[in-house]
Design an enzyme around this catalytic site. Structure first.
Site, PDB file in Angstrom:
ATOM      1  N   ILE A 431      -1.631  14.568 -23.902  1.00  0.00           N
ATOM      2  CA  ILE A 431      -1.133  13.822 -25.061  1.00  0.00           C
ATOM      3  C   ILE A 431      -2.097  12.723 -25.497  1.00  0.00           C
ATOM      4  CG2 ILE A 431       0.862  12.497 -25.919  1.00  0.00           C
ATOM      5  CD1 ILE A 431       1.296  15.539 -25.428  1.00  0.00           C
ATOM      6  N   GLY A 432      -3.046  12.368 -24.667  1.00  0.00           N
ATOM      7  CA  GLY A 432      -4.055  11.427 -25.146  1.00  0.00           C
ATOM      8  C   GLY A 432      -4.578  10.473 -24.098  1.00  0.00           C
ATOM      9  N   GLU A 484      -8.483   7.377 -24.147  1.00  0.00           N
ATOM     10  CA  GLU A 484      -7.928   6.113 -24.684  1.00  0.00           C
ATOM     11  C   GLU A 484      -8.150   4.903 -23.788  1.00  0.00           C
ATOM     12  OE1 GLU A 484      -3.899   6.638 -26.232  1.00  0.00           O
ATOM     13  OE2 GLU A 484      -4.385   8.637 -26.971  1.00  0.00           O
ATOM     14  N   CYS A 516       9.017  -7.016 -21.825  1.00  0.00           N
ATOM     15  CA  CYS A 516       8.916  -7.641 -23.142  1.00  0.00           C
ATOM     16  C   CYS A 516       7.847  -6.927 -23.954  1.00  0.00           C
ATOM     17  CB  CYS A 516       8.502  -9.095 -23.002  1.00  0.00           C
ATOM     18  SG  CYS A 516       9.672 -10.058 -22.058  1.00  0.00           S
ATOM     19  N   GLU A 665       8.778  16.322 -26.042  1.00  0.00           N
ATOM     20  CA  GLU A 665       9.326  16.255 -24.693  1.00  0.00           C
ATOM     21  C   GLU A 665      10.197  17.488 -24.473  1.00  0.00           C
ATOM     22  OE1 GLU A 665      12.315  15.958 -22.006  1.00  0.00           O
ATOM     23  OE2 GLU A 665      12.987  14.917 -23.793  1.00  0.00           O
ATOM     24  N   HIS A 694       7.103  10.846 -16.472  1.00  0.00           N
ATOM     25  CA  HIS A 694       7.818   9.649 -16.040  1.00  0.00           C
ATOM     26  C   HIS A 694       8.185   9.710 -14.566  1.00  0.00           C
ATOM     27  CE1 HIS A 694       8.280  10.227 -20.344  1.00  0.00           C
ATOM     28  NE2 HIS A 694       8.156   8.921 -20.410  1.00  0.00           N
TER      29      HIS A 694
END
Ligand code: GLN
Ligand code: ZN
Length: 756
Positions: A431-432, A484, A516, A665, A694
């Site tokens: 995916i990158g 990346e 956050c 997904e 994940h």
């Protein structure tokens, strides 16, 4: 007298004190007493802050160590049995077990809070709930403030919102059937707050701004008919949209006040004022709790004065549109901000001042607050005319963009792309991103501090990129990525290279628990001064004969994960970003990149709360994506990526994106999305996320094979790509390597079979 009121203050702390103390607690570095002490300090700081600002009505109960829904679960005694029976040492352990899981128990499900970027723990409903009002947190927080000399208005999440957002886990009852079980507990909590001294309680019912079926609306009537007689005065708070379609049911409720969000839905006032009952207080949500812009005080005052004429000043409150949880804490912390743009901003602390000024001006006249109005008028005028906000070149660019041709038809593209790329069946890709190791993060930090030169940092990134390319070649992947490594974040990276974006140092907003985010602020017209990714993509491509994908973040996602301008429609800002991405696609193509991926993981979460608004949003969102992609000629393959599989309700729009390949997904939802494609004929190619990034578990070749094979029952083999379900930046190389090798083996074995 009109009162100024707040609906909720950010709890994370101006320096993310809550994050730090939580993480220290979880790491075993401090004990419960230490955690509790910081909680008390933060609450006191925030209460004093609001008191010093001169606010009349200050909330309590808006603090939480993790999430306000989770606190409500505890408060109501709605802890699922498996956590109750888990022999955890203390209620706090149970609380964090629900939030984060334990060795044995997984965490409870978490999902987005309405259309914010905040995530809440989803309450569970089952017949074995042991509801009770024994948890005293609301009462003790109220008492804590009182001991500091501050009489607060406690906040709770109302029963209808709680049940509406909950999930039925067992039993035959539907969520609404639980209302009768919950109401007595709610009544108990509310009257206990009354006994403790609270005159008013704010009851949050944001679901009143959603489409609600008649039975849910009746439940509202039933719930408040039941609760109001024994409760303190209730301020029923609606926010995130308009509740106007329900006013005929809400106005007669036996509650003492109603709060409405006039930032999102100012027209509500026209519906309310002619019918406002004599015995109720109207809370005007005038200050934007969802965005960072300074309030246009003159405009807000005009609205409030209009309300005062028909309702009377004594029955008005001036409030933020919703809790201030969703904005950063304090602008004062931003010492390095562009001065001009900073004068247009207001974070939570600044918003308190705005509330106080608005209420004051209503009571004593605008002249008493002349400097504040003067500043606000100035800022509004400056923003209207600033050349940094309104760039004529961007305007003419957008106008010209409307004339540009769309891409050739898909079958033409498919043919030309295959001729160029000569891909095998079941092509494999990722995916990158590849792992952002400590070394990568450290190098970036050292470079930013100036301790590593640009040339050294460049060398470092090149060597990481080269390692990633060599690994992918060795693993046998068909379409490669550069990894990346130069990116900190998929939105921040682009925002930093585009005009019109502003970055803060400390403007953190809670996403969930201790997590956050620091969204960029789009303050002006967006333009791309120069190419943003071409250097890295071409460098990676120069190292290999395999195609390397160019990697871009799509316009909808960049918009969605930023604080956007409020002086023009979001669709216009999105279009400007789309123009910048268009230019990048064109430059990548010119540099010889044959495949460009434009990620849109936030497309779905941008959906408006009301169904009737979906179509309008989807039209401009799809249009912006298509425009970005239209820079590519037929021979350049456009990919897109989305991290979820909940496609059913927006499938026509996904198809309308007309990306040549979409990666989605699939593994976490156990390939269940496949049934979607049974009914909906999807013509382009699909990359199935067969490996759940994940989870730290390495998928085996046979389970991967099975997943790919199951897809062939609904999709043409020629449509199927094989990839993980998201970027790999959060994983370690030791995990990524074997998993990708297995993925390639699985694809290869199916390839051989399908040739036979
Ligand atoms: N290309 C991005 C990556 O791999 C996509 C991330 C995402 O979907 N959230 O990290
Ligand atoms: Zn993803």
């Amino acid at each position: 007298m009109t009162h100024s009121a707040n609906l909720g203050f950010p709890r994370i702390g101006a320096d993310r004190e809550l994050k730090r103390v939580l993480e220290a607690y979880w790491a075993g570095k401090i004990d419960q007493a230490g955690l509790a002490a910081t909680g008390r300090e933060l609450r006191a700081t925030h209460w004093y802050r609001q008191q010093q600002a001169g606010l009349d009505i200050i909330p309590s109960g808006d603090f939480s160590f993790y999430d306000q829904m989770l606190d409500m679960i505890m408060t109501l005694g709605a802890t699922p049995t498996r956590y109750r029976h888990a022999e955890l040492a203390s209620p706090l352990d149970t609380y964090f077990a629900m939030a984060r899981g334990t060795g044995e128990l997984p965490a409870m499900e978490m999902t987005k809070w309405f259309d914010t970027n905040y995530h809440y723990i989803v309450p569970e409903l089952s017949p074995d709930l042991a509801l009770d009002g024994e948890d005293r947190r609301l009462i003790s927080q109220y008492a804590e403030a009182k001991a500091l000399g501050i009489d607060t208005r406690p906040v709770i999440i109302g029963p209808v919102t709680f049940l509406r957002l909950a999930k039925v886990k067992a039993g035959d009852k539907v969520a609404l059937d639980y209302l009768d079980d919950f109401l007595p507990v709610y009544a108990e909590i509310l009257s206990a707050l009354g006994v403790a001294g609270a005159d008013w309680v704010q009851v949050d019912e944001p679901v009143l701004c959603l489409d609600l079926e008649p039975e849910w609306l009746s439940a509202v009537v039933r719930a408040y008919g039941y609760l109001a007689p024994t409760a303190p005065k209730l301020m029923l708070a609606t926010y995130f949209g308009s509740a106007a379609d329900k006013f005929s049911r809400l106005l007669p409720l036996p509650v003492a006040g109603l709060h409405v969000d006039l930032v999102r839905a100012p027209e509500q006032l026209d519906h309310l004022l002619p019918h406002w009952p004599d015995d109720k207080v109207l809370s005007l949500g005038l200050v934007d709790g969802r965005n960072v812009w300074r309030n246009d005080l003159s405009a807000s005052l005009a609205l409030a004065q209009n309300a005062a004429t028909s309702v009377g000043r004594d029955r008005l409150q001036v409030a933020p549109s919703c809790s201030l949880l969703h904005v950063p804490v304090d602008l004062e912390g931003e010492t390095a901000l562009d001065v001009e743009v900073a004068s247009w901003l207001a974070f939570a602390v600044q918003k308190l001042d705005e509330l106080v000024v608005l209420a004051g001006a209503l009571n004593e006249g605008r002249e008493a607050f002349a400097p504040a109005f003067h500043d606000s008028d100035d800022a509004a005028a400056e923003r209207r005319i600033s050349p940094r906000v309104h760039n004529p070149a961007v305007a003419s660019r957008i106008a010209a963009a409307g004339q540009l041709p769309a891409r050739p038809a898909r079958d033409v593209r498919a043919f030309k792309q295959q001729e160029r790329l000569k891909l095998v069946s079941f092509p494999t890709t990722t995916i990158g991103s590849f792992p952002q190791t400590d070394a990568v993060r450290q190098a970036r930090a050292t470079f930013r501090k100036g301790a590593l030169s640009a040339a050294q940092y460049d060398e470092f990134l090149k060597s990481e990129t080269e390692k990633a390319i060599r690994f992918q070649e060795a693993a046998g992947l068909d379409v490669l990525v550069h990894g990346e490594f130069e990116r900190n974040d998929m939105v921040e990276y682009f925002g930093e290279l585009l005009d019109g974006f502003l970055f803060t140092k400390k403007a953190w907003v809670q996403s969930y628990g201790s997590r956050c985010v620091k969204p960029p602020i789009i303050f002006g017209d967006v333009a791309r001064p120069e190419p943003m990714t071409v250097k890295w993509s071409s460098f990676a491509q120069s190292l290999t004969d395999k195609p390397v994908k160019g990697m871009l973040t799509g316009p909808v996602t960049i918009l969605q994960w930023s604080f956007a301008r409020d002086d023009q429609p979001r669709s216009v800002t999105c279009r400007q970003i789309a123009c910048a991405i268009y230019d990048e696609v064109r430059d990548l193509e010119a540099a010889g990149i044959a495949i460009v991926q434009i990620d849109e993981p936030a497309l779905r979460e941008g959906l408006p709360l009301r169904r009737s608004d979906w179509q309008g949003y989807l039209e401009w969102a799809v249009d912006c994506f298509r425009f970005s992609a239209s820079a590519a000629s037929a021979t350049t393959q456009i990919h897109t990526h989305m991290c979820y599989a909940e496609f059913e309700d927006i499938l026509p729009s996904i198809a309308a994106l007309d990306a040549d390949v979409i990666s989605i997904e699939a593994s976490r939802s156990d390939m269940s999305l496949l049934h979607v494609f049974r009914d909906f004929h999807y013509a382009n190619e699909i990359g199935l996320g067969v490996y759940d990034i994940h989870s730290p578990r390495c998928p085996t070749v046979s389970e991967l094979r099975e997943k790919i094979a199951s897809a062939t029952s609904v999709l043409e083999p020629g449509q199927i790509w094989v990839n993980p379900d998201c970027g790999l930046k959060t994983r370690r190389w030791e995990e990524v390597k074997p998993a990708l090798e297995n993925m390639v083996s699985a694809a290869k074995s199916l390839r051989i079979e399908s040739i036979r």
